[in-house]
Design a protein around this motif. Structure first.
Motif, mmCIF file in Angstrom:
data_model
loop_
_atom_site.group_PDB
_atom_site.id
_atom_site.type_symbol
_atom_site.label_atom_id
_atom_site.label_comp_id
_atom_site.label_asym_id
_atom_site.label_seq_id
_atom_site.Cartn_x
_atom_site.Cartn_y
_atom_site.Cartn_z
ATOM 1 N N GLY A 127 -13.506 -24.125 14.262
ATOM 2 C CA GLY A 127 -13.470 -23.064 13.277
ATOM 3 C C GLY A 127 -13.554 -23.583 11.849
ATOM 4 O O GLY A 127 -14.212 -22.986 10.989
ATOM 5 N N ARG A 128 -12.901 -24.703 11.579
ATOM 6 C CA ARG A 128 -12.954 -25.282 10.234
ATOM 7 C C ARG A 128 -14.357 -25.761 9.892
ATOM 8 O O ARG A 128 -14.833 -25.572 8.764
ATOM 9 C CB ARG A 128 -11.955 -26.436 10.134
ATOM 10 C CG ARG A 128 -10.495 -26.004 10.321
ATOM 11 C CD ARG A 128 -9.575 -27.199 10.361
ATOM 12 N NE ARG A 128 -9.446 -27.806 9.040
ATOM 13 C CZ ARG A 128 -9.062 -29.058 8.853
ATOM 14 N NH1 ARG A 128 -8.820 -29.853 9.900
ATOM 15 N NH2 ARG A 128 -8.936 -29.541 7.636
ATOM 16 N N ARG B 282 -16.561 -22.675 9.264
ATOM 17 C CA ARG B 282 -16.339 -22.120 7.926
ATOM 18 C C ARG B 282 -17.095 -22.944 6.882
ATOM 19 O O ARG B 282 -17.721 -22.398 5.960
ATOM 20 C CB ARG B 282 -14.846 -22.109 7.626
ATOM 21 C CG ARG B 282 -14.483 -21.378 6.333
ATOM 22 C CD ARG B 282 -12.980 -21.436 6.073
ATOM 23 N NE ARG B 282 -12.241 -20.936 7.225
ATOM 24 C CZ ARG B 282 -11.327 -21.636 7.884
ATOM 25 N NH1 ARG B 282 -11.067 -22.883 7.531
ATOM 26 N NH2 ARG B 282 -10.673 -21.119 8.901
ATOM 27 N N SER B 283 -17.059 -24.265 7.028
ATOM 28 C CA SER B 283 -17.799 -25.126 6.103
ATOM 29 C C SER B 283 -19.305 -24.900 6.221
ATOM 30 O O SER B 283 -20.029 -24.921 5.219
ATOM 31 C CB SER B 283 -17.455 -26.595 6.383
ATOM 32 O OG SER B 283 -18.098 -27.455 5.473
ATOM 33 N N ARG C 39 -20.797 -22.153 6.916
ATOM 34 C CA ARG C 39 -21.182 -20.887 6.302
ATOM 35 C C ARG C 39 -21.106 -20.933 4.777
ATOM 36 O O ARG C 39 -21.560 -20.007 4.107
ATOM 37 C CB ARG C 39 -20.282 -19.761 6.829
ATOM 38 C CG ARG C 39 -20.523 -19.415 8.285
ATOM 39 C CD ARG C 39 -19.846 -18.097 8.650
ATOM 40 N NE ARG C 39 -18.400 -18.159 8.422
ATOM 41 C CZ ARG C 39 -17.532 -18.653 9.301
ATOM 42 N NH1 ARG C 39 -17.968 -19.164 10.451
ATOM 43 N NH2 ARG C 39 -16.240 -18.663 9.039
ATOM 44 N N THR C 40 -20.548 -21.995 4.236
ATOM 45 C CA THR C 40 -20.386 -22.134 2.786
ATOM 46 C C THR C 40 -21.564 -22.930 2.246
ATOM 47 O O THR C 40 -21.606 -24.155 2.361
ATOM 48 C CB THR C 40 -19.052 -22.832 2.461
ATOM 49 O OG1 THR C 40 -17.978 -22.136 3.093
ATOM 50 C CG2 THR C 40 -18.818 -22.879 0.961
ATOM 51 N N VAL D 266 -11.857 -25.184 2.423
ATOM 52 C CA VAL D 266 -13.171 -25.444 3.038
ATOM 53 C C VAL D 266 -13.372 -26.951 3.155
ATOM 54 O O VAL D 266 -13.207 -27.689 2.170
ATOM 55 C CB VAL D 266 -14.320 -24.821 2.211
ATOM 56 C CG1 VAL D 266 -15.671 -25.162 2.832
ATOM 57 C CG2 VAL D 266 -14.147 -23.310 2.115
ATOM 58 N N SER E 226 -19.312 -15.996 13.548
ATOM 59 C CA SER E 226 -18.301 -15.612 12.571
ATOM 60 C C SER E 226 -16.885 -15.944 13.005
ATOM 61 O O SER E 226 -15.956 -15.831 12.219
ATOM 62 C CB SER E 226 -18.388 -14.114 12.289
ATOM 63 O OG SER E 226 -18.154 -13.379 13.492
ATOM 64 N N GLU F 131 -13.556 -18.066 13.902
ATOM 65 C CA GLU F 131 -13.013 -19.234 13.209
ATOM 66 C C GLU F 131 -11.952 -19.958 14.030
ATOM 67 O O GLU F 131 -11.181 -20.732 13.503
ATOM 68 C CB GLU F 131 -12.461 -18.808 11.856
ATOM 69 C CG GLU F 131 -13.562 -18.253 10.963
ATOM 70 C CD GLU F 131 -13.087 -18.053 9.533
ATOM 71 O OE1 GLU F 131 -13.063 -19.034 8.798
ATOM 72 O OE2 GLU F 131 -12.754 -16.954 9.164
#
Length: 468
Positions: A17-18, A21-22, A24-25, A120, A465, A467
């Motif tokens: 999940g981490r 998230r990265s 998607r950034t 992030v 999506s 996480e």
């Protein structure tokens, strides 16, 4: 193997999940995209270097052994150019040949330091020159070093950030695995691929920048920005990969690979370079009499921004640009790629999963149809609307001179069969990633294509999506 928690079924939970998230950034206040472009362009301008071909006699610290003809370093470290005799055979096809090959038995470290900023994960990437690179400076891992480098055999400056990867570490290990390198040119070569999370503050250096995985993934869509050593580490990052109703189970994949390895012959025997046939050495090169395959050359390098600023060394120069391609299709609504169990001259364990097609195209197009790589014509003749990914990427610039491959992911035509020959396997991306938790299952070219798939998803905004 990893030191993170693993859920039943083999999926890493919180770490996935981490990383997702990265991924998607795609921009960051730590290193905004515009600031990165300005910094990277400046790195390419200021990290000037010259690579000049020289006669072998001008190599400093290298010599051809009188008895064997092997090209070795005086220290007995780094690597050597030796001879190899190879015999392969399966399903009635047999082949035997000799060739020069690089022997570098020491295991190096390819490692990326990650750290959270504003929740992030960011990756500490280095702008690094390698003598064989096509575009001078490329983005490399935080640490890219042979054991000779980081133990000081070359008497250069200390490798920055190596303390995060060697005991006692100032980090938590998120991923750690031995992975192979080019089996056609290296003899049983492996490097340690690592991702570690820093504990405490990380000292800054101007040759390094923090980027999110989303920023890196978009750079993977460009030619010759992310170097080979970074691509192999990035390929192994655990992430959320969407539905995984796979055509084959993991047990089925491992069973097929075991059967292939048991059924095939791959006999490797080191021989003196003097005993290699159809290869000829003059004062400047070692080359095949046909002019194909590759050439061994000597180079003089002068550079800034390296542990050592001037040196000489041998390099392998391929005869042409290669092609490495995955065929892609959906099976029951789930994306799969077609992997090929390949045996190469220097591979450690008979065969590894590689791309659907991997070859030097001009060389193999001269062969009779029955000896050409299966599916090559399908890849080379694909319409643009079926090409999902198409970039040119450099290979290991520290050992190879202007070695580049055209990497393609091609959508299979309508009606392309699910049933394929026994040495081809339909795999999901999640399955490829799971195999990378172990050693010697997936070759370096397939790992580059795996990073390319992530680049496509970054461009499409298609990351899961969840996480974890």
């Amino acid at each position: 193997m990893t030191l993170t928690s693993v859920a039943p079924g083999g999926n890493v939970t919180g770490v996935e999940g981490r990383f997702a998230r990265s991924a998607r950034t795609t921009d960051s206040p730590v290193t905004p995209n515009a600031a990165f472009r300005e910094w990277f362009a400046a790195q390419r301008r200021t990290n000037r270097y010259e690579v000049n071909r020289i006669p072998f006699r001008e190599l400093v610290g290298w010599e051809f052994q009188e008895r064997t003809g092997n090209l070795v370093h005086h220290s007995g470290r780094f690597f050597a150019v030796e001879g190899l005799r190879v015999r392969t055979g399966w399903d009635g096809h047999e082949s035997e040949w000799t060739q020069p090959i690089l022997n570098q038995p020491e295991v190096g470290v390819l490692g990326i330091v990650v750290k959270e900023f504003d929740g992030v994960l960011h990756f500490l990437m280095q702008a690094k020159m390698e003598p064989g690179n096509l575009d001078t400076v490329q983005l490399s891992p935080t640490v890219q070093a042979t054991r000779s480098n980081y133990t000081g055999v070359h008497r250069g400056s200390r490798v920055r950030y190596i303390d995060y990867f060697t005991p006692p570490r100032r980090s938590i290990v998120l991923f750690d695995s031995l992975q192979s390198e080019q089996g056609s040119w290296f003899l049983r070569k492996r490097n340690r691929n690592m991702v570690v999370e820093a504990i405490g503050d990380v000292p800054a250096h101007d040759d390094f920048r923090w980027l999110t995985l989303g920023q890196i993934n978009r750079l993977l869509l460009e030619d010759n920005v992310i170097n080979m050593d970074a691509r192999t580490v990035l390929s192994a990052i655990p992430y959320l990969g969407g539905p995984d109703r796979a055509h084959l189970t993991m047990d089925g994949i491992l069973g097929r690979l075991t059967e292939i390895k048991a059924r095939r012959d791959l006999v490797q025997r080191s021989i003196p370079l003097n005993d290699v046939t159809q290869w000829h050495r003059d004062e400047n090169t070692i080359r095949h009499e046909s002019g194909r395959h590759f050439t061994v050359i000597a180079a003089e390098v002068s550079a800034v921004g390296r542990e050592v600023t001037a040196w000489t060394q041998p390099l392998i120069a391929p005869a042409e640009q290669g092609v490495s391609a995955f065929l892609w299709r959906e099976i029951d609504g789930v994306p799969h790629v077609l992997a090929h169990a390949r045996s190469e001259a220097g591979v450690l364990d008979v065969a590894e999963l590689g791309p659907t097609v991997q070859c030097q195209p001009q060389r193999v197009l001269r062969l009779p149809d029955e000896l050409r790589p299966r599916y090559l014509d399908l890849v080379l003749s694909a319409d643009r609307d079926r090409v999902l990914y198409d970039t040119v990427q450099s290979e290991e610039g520290g050992r190879f001179h202007h070695a580049d491959n055209r990497y393609l992911i091609v959508k299979a035509p309508d009606g392309f069969p699910v049933d394929v020959p026994d040495d081809y396997l339909w795999l999901t991306v999640r399955q490829l990633g799971a195999l990378l938790r172990h050693s010697n299952y997936v070759n370096i070219e397939a790992r580059t294509l795996l990073t390319g798939l992530r680049g496509i998803w970054a461009a499409d905004g298609a990351y899961d999506s969840g996480e974890g």
